[in-house]
Design an enzyme around this catalytic site. Structure first.
Site, short mmCIF file in Angstrom:
data_model
loop_
_atom_site.label_atom_id
_atom_site.label_comp_id
_atom_site.label_asym_id
_atom_site.label_seq_id
_atom_site.Cartn_x
_atom_site.Cartn_y
_atom_site.Cartn_z
CG HIS A 345 -0.64 0.16 2.46
ND1 HIS A 345 -0.56 1.39 2.74
CD2 HIS A 345 0.01 -0.50 3.64
CE1 HIS A 345 -0.10 1.17 4.21
NE2 HIS A 345 0.39 -0.15 4.86
CD GLU A 392 -2.37 -1.29 5.30
OE1 GLU A 392 -2.54 -2.52 6.09
OE2 GLU A 392 -2.80 -0.51 5.72
#
Ligand SMILES: *[C@@H]1O[C@H](CO)[C@@H](O)[C@H](O)[C@H]1NC(C)=O
Ligand SMILES: *[C@@H]1O[C@H](CO)[C@@H](O)[C@H](O)[C@H]1NC(C)=O
Ligand SMILES: *[C@@H]1O[C@H](CO)[C@@H](O)[C@H](O)[C@H]1NC(C)=O
Ligand SMILES: *[C@@H]1O[C@H](CO)[C@@H](O)[C@H](O)[C@H]1NC(C)=O
Ligand SMILES: *[C@@H]1O[C@H](CO)[C@@H](O)[C@H](O)[C@H]1NC(C)=O
Length: 704
Positions: A345, A392
């Site tokens: 992420h 995320e």
């Protein structure tokens, strides 16, 4: 069953040849030997370019949904394209949560009052720490509210901690509980506090857990979290956009009403050790148990309740925001519809020097390295996909939406998902995987230099952590982007990093300055992660015959069931043993077929369409077998999680729970203890046994 006897016949004669091809499978078409390819890739990795990527990615804070975060998406996109990797954006519109107002004050019985600033202080020599754009300390999805009440100290806020308080006769109903953070996922602390009847909760980072007990100084003079440091985060317990559970949040998607979503029930605010100190100092009541004593300068940690009160006020919002994944592809030459995915992420709570952009810098370095290989004429057999996820931090949102959107293509085509979140936060290598990937993970760590220069290879250093035995490979709980791939889609996955404890986690000080001084002064750990991650991709994308090992899975399952057997006389684990035996037999048969196929391949015994089709079918059995561990109806109570072997622990979403359904049913049966509850547990055991049998059946490739 004909294939079994045939394989047994050829097995002996082939074993001697077996050694020859392990170093040369599958890359002959592109003009490289595997050794040459690996050398070329590893020697091209540079700590200098990685540090440059990291510095550029982390100049500004880049929380999901902000302009700064979108700018990092463009940075990654441009880099993929410049490396010869075709890239596209995959955008979603999702429900995020930001802070608007926060306040906290302490009210002592003598009438005195202390207001907290709730600010992380700038430190000398770290220009990042004065950046005004850093998001205030808060927890995403905390409800808004103002609570004024007595305080109770609840240690780490685990279920057992609340049970201890109950045993001690401390009533937490209506109080503001204060928990140190660090043992379980903060969302679980919030849920436990609410379940115990607390009206609000405060979490703080105790120096015992985040600052070497305060005896070694703090950043910037040492690596430890300064007294004003705070850990932000999300409290959300499920994965993906809260408004589109189980389906992708594309623009015209169905969306739940906010009132239909289960958000945390009580306001929760994170504070620093510095702010927690006077609150804990003001508590009377019993002295807390020895294991509850932390590292603050207190005569002793006491339970309360009160008499000190705090007034906690939090106002946050829920905001629809755009998020952006970046997807880059190197199309495979022979099997373009088989995917090896590398994911990390990009969004961060602050600067993200460790979490997550140490991983992003490695991803970009691999893209650069693969770009070089492409320019030398390399073409991987299968397609390699680079994934840069967004949001995320709010609940694995970008990766979950993408998996939900592409579910059946991924389920039919993905070979493996290779995750790196924070690539570097400390000195020790740590690898976690689904068991069929154990061997390949161990093999590649033997080829990468120990960045700490204590041992020769990462493998040796990793093994030293386990008394020089076989390194201890962890299993996958939740808390990072592999969750959608493994728990929802049944795709073999792994997750690697350098860490042990990462003190700056989600704080203001997760910046380039800290990384350069303490996290990875020469960026050699970053190089090691890039090497291991890249080699995994090269092998999985290039090996003609995949090297998945399902015997490891059988071993693992057997061990776990030994524990379960002792659980109760009211149930039987018997259905599991034939299932595991079948898996073991199927894995052995598959192993023999793999050896045979590798030799055919090496010697080009047959390269006709029939052999290619056999090769493909053998690989498909290996890569698709994991899907049979899924139960289509999902785990009881959390249907998004479908894997019956691995799931997040109900008590701690960071930890992996083996047999999540069985464990939950066992806990329920132990406490309810009636016939129906034991029957429910027995049903869960049967479910797991059926899944294991299905995997064995699928691996065998034979209709029954
Ligand atoms: C705990 O405190 C609450 C509120 O102060 C009260 O209503 C409740 O009866 C108490 N419970 C016990 C077991 O004392
Ligand atoms: C703090 O001290 C305790 C007990 O001495 C130890 O277990 C713990 O690891 C220490 N914490 C750190 C971060 O060094
Ligand atoms: C939520 O709060 C953030 C930060 O204060 C602000 O930028 C955003 O516009 C707010 N959104 C809504 C819908 O109020
Ligand atoms: C990269 O490694 C070399 C050799 O160890 C070192 O001299 C150099 O300073 C490192 N670069 C960075 C950015 O740390
Ligand atoms: C088995 O179940 C009965 C009630 O159905 C219960 O009394 C007993 O304690 C259980 N045994 C074990 C070992 O849990």
């Amino acid at each position: 069953m004909a294939s079994v006897s045939r394989c047994r016949c050829c097995l002996l004669s082939l074993v001697l040849l077996a050694f020859a091809f392990f170093s040369s499978t599958g890359v002959k078409d592109s003009g490289f030997t595997l050794d040459k390819l690996e050398d070329e890739f590893l020697s091209g990795l540079s700590n200098n370019t990685i540090s440059k990527f990291l510095k550029e990615l982390t100049l500004e804070p880049h929380v999901a949904g902000t302009a700064e975060d979108l700018a990092t998406a463009k940075y990654v996109f441009d880099h993929f394209e410049a490396s010869g990797i075709v890239a596209h954006y995959s955008d979603y519109s999702v429900l995020l949560s930001y802070p608007i107002r926060r306040s906290l004050s302490l009210h002592l019985p003598d009438g005195s009052l202390k207001d907290f600033t709730l600010k992380e202080e700038a430190v000398e020599g770290d220009p990042y720490s004065t950046n005004p754009k850093v998001i205030p300390t808060f927890f995403a999805y905390s409800p808004s509210g103002t609570i004024s009440s007595e305080v109770v100290y609840v240690n780490y806020g685990r279920e057992e901690d609340f049970l201890t308080l109950k045993d001690e006769g401390v009533n937490v109903t209506g109080t503001v509980v204060i928990a140190r953070i660090g043992k379980i996922f903060r969302g679980d602390i919030a849920a436990n506090a609410a379940a115990a009847g607390a009206a609000a909760a405060i979490t703080y980072s105790d120096p015992f857990d985040y600052a070497g007990n305060g005896s070694q100084g703090y950043y910037p003079s040492s690596q430890w979290l300064p007294p004003s440091g705070v850990q932000r985060g999300s409290l959300f317990l499920t994965n993906g956009d809260p408004l589109t559970p189980g389906w992708p949040s594309v623009p015209d998607a169905e969306r739940l009403e906010i009132s239909q979503v289960q958000f945390p029930k009580i306001p929760v605010l994170p504070v620093s050790a510095q702010d927690a100190l006077p609150i804990l100092e003001a508590l009377t009541g019993k002295v807390a148990p020895q294991e509850w004593q932390g590292g603050l300068q207190l005569s002793s940690y006491r339970l309360g309740r009160g008499p000190a009160k705090v007034k906690l006020s939090y106002e946050g919002n829920l905001t629809m925001a755009p998020i952006r994944n970046v997807i880059g592809m190197i199309t495979g030459s022979e099997e373009p519809d088989r995917y090896i995915l590398l994911g990390n992420h990009r969004d961060a709570w602050t600067f993200g020097a460790a979490d997550p952009n140490s991983g992003t810098a490695c991803l970009l370095e691999i893209a650069r390295g693969f770009g070089n290989l492409l320019s030398l004429g390399w073409r991987p057999r299968r397609t390699i996909i680079f994934c840069s996820w967004d949001a995320e931090e709010f609940g694995l949102i970008g990766s979950s939406e993408w998996v939900e959107r592409n579910l059946n293509l991924l389920a039919s085509r993905a070979v493996a998902y290779l995750n790196v979140d924070s690539a570097v936060g400390g000195p020790n290598f740590d690898g976690r995987a689904t068991p069929q990937l154990d061997n390949i993970l161990l093999e590649v760590t033997k080829k990468v230099k120990d960045p700490n220069s204590v041992y020769g290879t990462v493998y040796e250093a990793w093994s030293a952590l386990n008394g020089h035995g076989t390194p201890n490979i962890g299993r996958l709980g939740s808390g990072s982007d592999f969750s959608a791939f493994l728990h929802h889609a049944g795709i073999p996955s792994c997750d690697i990093r350098y860490q042990t404890l990462y003190p700056m986690y989600h704080s203001l000080y997760d910046d380039y300055n800290w990384m350069e001084r303490f996290g990875d002064p020469m960026f050699h750990r970053h190089v090691a992660v890039s090497g291991i991650w890249g080699l995994l991709a090269i092998h999985l994308a290039g090996d003609a015959v995949l090297s998945f090992n399902y015997a490891n899975y059988a071993d693992e399952l057997e061990v776990i069931f030994d524990n379960l057997l002792q659980a109760s006389e009211n149930i039987t684990a018997n259905p599991l043993f034939p299932a595991i035996s079948k898996l073991r037999a199927a894995a052995a048969q598959l192993g023999a077929e793999m050896i045979q196929m590798k030799i055919f391949w090496l010697h080009q015994v047959l390269t006709d369409a029939q052999t290619l089709s056999k090769l493909r079918s053998l690989n498909d059995r290996m890569l698709l077998a994991e899907r049979s561990f899924l139960d289509p109806s999902g785990l009881t109570g959390t249907s998004w999680y479908k894997h019956v072997i691995y799931g997040p622990s109900g008590k701690n979403h960071y930890n992996s729970q083996l047999f999540p359904g069985v464990c939950d049913a066992l806990a329920a049966a132990m406490s309810i203890n009636n016939k129906a509850s034991w029957n429910a547990l027995q049903h869960e055991i049967w479910k797991v046994a059926r899944a294991i049998t299905n995997v064995a059946h699928f691996l065998s490739g034979e209709l029954h």
